[in-house]
Design a protein around this motif. Structure first.
Motif, short mmCIF file in Angstrom:
data_model
loop_
_atom_site.label_atom_id
_atom_site.label_comp_id
_atom_site.label_asym_id
_atom_site.label_seq_id
_atom_site.Cartn_x
_atom_site.Cartn_y
_atom_site.Cartn_z
N ALA A 76 -7.08 56.47 63.81
CA ALA A 76 -6.45 56.54 65.03
C ALA A 76 -6.77 57.66 65.97
N LEU A 77 -7.55 58.55 65.17
CA LEU A 77 -8.22 59.73 66.13
C LEU A 77 -9.11 59.24 67.04
N VAL A 78 -10.12 58.39 66.58
CA VAL A 78 -11.07 57.86 67.35
C VAL A 78 -10.74 56.99 68.57
N ALA A 79 -9.63 56.33 68.22
CA ALA A 79 -8.81 55.45 69.15
C ALA A 79 -8.10 56.57 70.25
N ALA A 80 -7.77 57.44 69.96
CA ALA A 80 -7.06 58.72 70.75
C ALA A 80 -8.16 59.21 71.79
N VAL A 81 -9.30 59.49 71.27
CA VAL A 81 -10.40 59.99 71.97
C VAL A 81 -10.60 59.06 72.90
N ASP A 82 -10.85 57.59 72.64
CA ASP A 82 -11.26 56.58 73.73
C ASP A 82 -9.90 56.35 74.74
N GLU A 83 -8.72 56.51 74.20
CA GLU A 83 -7.67 56.32 75.01
C GLU A 83 -7.64 57.37 76.15
N ALA A 84 -8.02 58.56 75.69
CA ALA A 84 -8.03 59.91 76.82
C ALA A 84 -8.94 59.48 77.84
N ALA A 85 -10.08 59.05 77.44
CA ALA A 85 -11.14 58.60 78.40
C ALA A 85 -10.77 57.77 79.46
#
Length: 252
Positions: A76-85
């Motif tokens: 979920a954390l990695v997905a959140a970074v990608d979502e932010a970008a």
């Protein structure tokens, strides 16, 4: 919390602040927005509070969004970074602020506390940085938030937390070396006693804590945010692998 003002040295930049819904994280999110950055902040539980930080930034003319994520959840954390970008169109600044603050006598800390602390305080910054650099161009910034107890643990019960925050020193130095050729800087900000809900300046131990600092008082979250903003801005372009203690002289 700071308001968005003119004179924006981070205009056009996008920042992700983990654990940005309260305390130091909220102050960092507000300060980066004040400097012109669009900000995505993560939160775990208090959606209303995170929404309040976003509303304050957007109400003052900035751009902001909040994403719910448990930093202990690696996927979920990695997905959140990608979502932010993806949401903001780019990513220039990562502030690894989210943390687990689990204290207790060394002999009584169990595997569950160990696993949670390492997952949030060590693994999450590593994975978030790994995901963030895939989106960063030259001039990117990674700023880790550590703790003064990594250098000076004056009270019992901090062994697990201090260990996890000490890991940030090695991560910061090694990543600073590795990402230098890409003109991405990596630095560590170690707050000392800071007036937050978890550690209020008028708490029962405040007088004792103040006695350990050279300045004799707690920091405000804005003091930590100011150091982060400097490192994120043009003034920090030639600083990497460094540790900045915002601790009122706690470690001297």
């Amino acid at each position: 919390m700071d308001k968005v003002l003119d004179g924006k040295v981070l205009d056009g930049k996008v920042a992700l602040v983990t654990g940005g819904g309260r305390g130091i994280g909220a102050a960092v999110a507000a300060r980066l927005a004040r400097e012109g950055a669009a900000v995505v902040l993560t939160f775990q539980r208090d959606e209303a509070r995170a929404a309040g930080v976003v509303a304050e930034i957007t109400g003052a003319g900035g751009r902001a969004a909040a994403v719910r994520v448990d930093s202990a959840d690696a996927v979920a954390l990695v997905a959140a970074v990608d979502e932010a970008a993806a949401r903001m169109g780019r990513l220039d600044i990562l502030v690894n602020n989210a943390g687990a603050f689990l204290l207790g006598p060394f002999g009584e800390l169990g595997r569950a506390e160990f696993d949670e602390t390492v997952a949030v305080n060590v693994r999450a910054p590593f994975l978030a940085a790994q995901a963030a650099v895939r989106h960063m161009a030259a001039g990117g910034r990674i700023i880790n938030i550590g703790s003064n107890v990594a250098e000076r643990a004056v009270f019992p019960g901090f062994a697990l937390y201090a260990m996890s925050k000490t890991a940030m020193i090695g991560l910061t130095k090694a990543l600073g070396r590795e990402l230098g050729p890409r003109a991405i800087t990596v630095n560590l900000v170690n707050p000392g006693p800071t007036d937050t809900e978890l550690n209020p300046a008028d708490g029962p131990n405040a007088a004792v804590v103040n006695g350990f600092t050279a300045l004799g008082h707690y920091a405000e979250p804005a003091d930590v945010a100011a150091a982060v903003a400097f490192l994120a801005g043009p003034g920090g372009r030639y600083i990497t692998g460094a540790t900045v203690n915002v601790d009122g002289g706690f470690t001297i």
